[in-house]
Write a protein that holds these residues in place. Structure first.
Motif, short mmCIF file in Angstrom:
data_model
loop_
_atom_site.label_atom_id
_atom_site.label_comp_id
_atom_site.label_asym_id
_atom_site.label_seq_id
_atom_site.Cartn_x
_atom_site.Cartn_y
_atom_site.Cartn_z
N ARG A 1 38.71 43.30 48.52
CA ARG A 1 38.59 42.20 47.90
C ARG A 1 37.43 41.13 48.20
O ARG A 1 36.70 40.55 47.34
CB ARG A 1 40.05 41.36 47.97
N LEU A 2 37.43 41.17 49.40
CA LEU A 2 36.04 40.46 49.85
C LEU A 2 34.74 40.71 49.36
O LEU A 2 33.93 39.84 48.91
CB LEU A 2 35.92 40.36 51.52
N LYS A 3 34.65 42.10 49.40
CA LYS A 3 33.08 42.70 48.74
C LYS A 3 33.13 42.20 47.24
O LYS A 3 32.10 41.72 46.83
CB LYS A 3 33.38 44.16 49.06
N LEU A 4 34.11 42.40 46.47
CA LEU A 4 34.28 42.02 45.20
C LEU A 4 33.91 40.63 44.85
O LEU A 4 33.14 40.21 44.15
CB LEU A 4 35.33 42.62 44.36
N ALA A 5 34.56 39.82 45.76
CA ALA A 5 34.31 38.29 45.54
C ALA A 5 33.03 37.86 45.81
O ALA A 5 32.33 37.06 45.22
CB ALA A 5 35.38 37.50 46.41
N TYR A 6 32.41 38.39 46.94
CA TYR A 6 31.08 38.13 47.51
C TYR A 6 30.08 38.70 46.48
O TYR A 6 29.19 37.60 45.97
CB TYR A 6 30.67 38.80 48.80
N MET A 7 30.21 39.67 45.84
CA MET A 7 29.20 40.19 45.01
C MET A 7 29.29 39.48 43.61
O MET A 7 28.22 39.15 42.91
CB MET A 7 29.40 41.79 44.58
N ALA A 8 30.56 39.03 43.12
CA ALA A 8 30.60 38.27 42.08
C ALA A 8 30.01 37.06 42.18
O ALA A 8 29.24 36.71 41.28
CB ALA A 8 32.10 38.05 41.70
N ALA A 9 30.23 36.33 43.25
CA ALA A 9 29.62 34.97 43.49
C ALA A 9 27.99 35.05 43.70
O ALA A 9 27.38 34.27 43.22
CB ALA A 9 30.21 34.48 44.87
N TYR A 10 27.62 36.41 44.22
CA TYR A 10 26.13 36.55 44.48
C TYR A 10 25.69 36.82 43.07
O TYR A 10 24.58 36.31 42.61
CB TYR A 10 25.89 37.66 45.29
N LEU A 11 26.17 37.38 42.14
CA LEU A 11 25.60 37.54 40.89
C LEU A 11 25.69 36.55 40.17
O LEU A 11 24.67 36.40 39.13
CB LEU A 11 26.35 38.94 40.01
N ILE A 12 26.53 35.83 39.98
CA ILE A 12 26.61 34.39 39.33
C ILE A 12 25.75 33.43 39.75
O ILE A 12 24.96 32.95 39.14
CB ILE A 12 28.19 33.70 39.33
N ALA A 13 25.48 33.35 41.35
CA ALA A 13 24.46 32.60 41.60
C ALA A 13 22.98 32.90 41.40
O ALA A 13 22.20 32.15 41.03
CB ALA A 13 24.69 32.33 43.14
N THR A 14 22.83 34.26 41.44
CA THR A 14 21.29 34.51 41.06
C THR A 14 21.10 35.09 39.76
O THR A 14 20.23 35.30 39.32
CB THR A 14 21.13 35.95 41.86
N VAL B 1 26.20 46.50 48.55
CA VAL B 1 26.54 47.12 47.32
C VAL B 1 27.24 48.52 47.89
O VAL B 1 28.26 49.20 47.36
CB VAL B 1 25.39 47.34 46.47
N ASN B 2 26.35 49.20 48.81
CA ASN B 2 26.86 50.49 49.11
C ASN B 2 27.88 50.79 50.35
O ASN B 2 28.36 51.40 50.65
CB ASN B 2 25.60 51.31 49.93
N TYR B 3 28.25 49.31 50.65
CA TYR B 3 29.35 49.44 51.77
C TYR B 3 30.52 49.70 51.38
O TYR B 3 31.00 49.41 50.24
CB TYR B 3 29.20 48.11 52.73
N ARG B 4 31.30 50.60 52.07
CA ARG B 4 32.53 51.41 51.74
C ARG B 4 33.63 50.62 52.56
O ARG B 4 33.94 50.76 53.88
CB ARG B 4 32.54 52.68 52.14
N PRO B 5 34.35 49.74 51.89
CA PRO B 5 35.38 48.71 52.48
C PRO B 5 36.43 49.67 53.42
O PRO B 5 36.74 50.78 52.75
CB PRO B 5 36.02 47.98 51.34
N ARG B 6 37.03 49.06 54.30
CA ARG B 6 38.02 50.05 54.94
C ARG B 6 39.30 49.66 54.65
O ARG B 6 40.33 50.25 55.06
CB ARG B 6 37.80 49.68 56.54
N GLY B 7 39.43 48.50 53.79
CA GLY B 7 40.94 48.54 53.45
C GLY B 7 40.57 47.55 52.27
O GLY B 7 39.77 47.00 51.56
N ASP B 8 42.07 47.28 51.55
CA ASP B 8 42.22 46.32 50.61
C ASP B 8 41.69 45.04 50.68
O ASP B 8 40.90 44.51 49.76
CB ASP B 8 43.76 46.12 49.88
N ARG B 9 41.75 44.39 51.80
CA ARG B 9 41.16 43.12 52.30
C ARG B 9 39.71 43.11 51.93
O ARG B 9 39.04 42.27 51.43
CB ARG B 9 41.65 42.57 53.62
N GLU B 10 38.94 44.09 52.96
CA GLU B 10 37.71 44.17 52.70
C GLU B 10 37.06 44.38 51.24
O GLU B 10 36.07 43.91 50.76
CB GLU B 10 37.21 45.53 53.55
#
Length: 100
Positions: free
Chosen positions: A62-75, A51-60
């Motif tokens: 998007r990955l962070k958002l996708a991962y967090m969305a999947a995590y929140l849906i799964a849990t 949650v607190n990780y600061r992405p270094r670019g647009d790709r990271e």
């Protein structure tokens, strides 16, 4: 994120092992509860690191958002306002812009 996924799998294994030990009366309910609390704290620390990780670019980002969305849906979890702001924060290499 890979570390968090590995930690999630290890958490599930640990909980299953402690469930089996409790079912076999190898541990007391207090020891079982304390171990599960430790596992929950470890999982929370891993989640907050992402949650607190600061992405270094647009790709990271998007990955962070996708991962967090999947995590929140799964849990079936939620984020508080501060966590949501952190997840939606702009990557380090570009300034934040607001859309009005």
């Amino acid at each position: 994120m890979d570390q968090h996924i590995a930690a999630q799998l290890a958490t599930a294994d640990a909980v299953r092992a402690w469930d089996e030990r409790r079912a076999a009366s190898e541990v007391t309910n207090v020891a079982y509860a304390n171990r599960l609390l430790d596992v929950a704290r470890d999982e929370e620390a891993g989640r907050l690191a992402i949650v607190n990780y600061r992405p270094r670019g647009d790709r990271e980002s998007r990955l962070k958002l996708a991962y967090m969305a999947a995590y929140l849906i799964a849990t079936r979890g939620t984020l508080n306002a501060n966590e949501m702001s952190s997840v939606l924060e702009a990557p380090r290499d570009r300034p934040s812009t607001s859309v009005s």
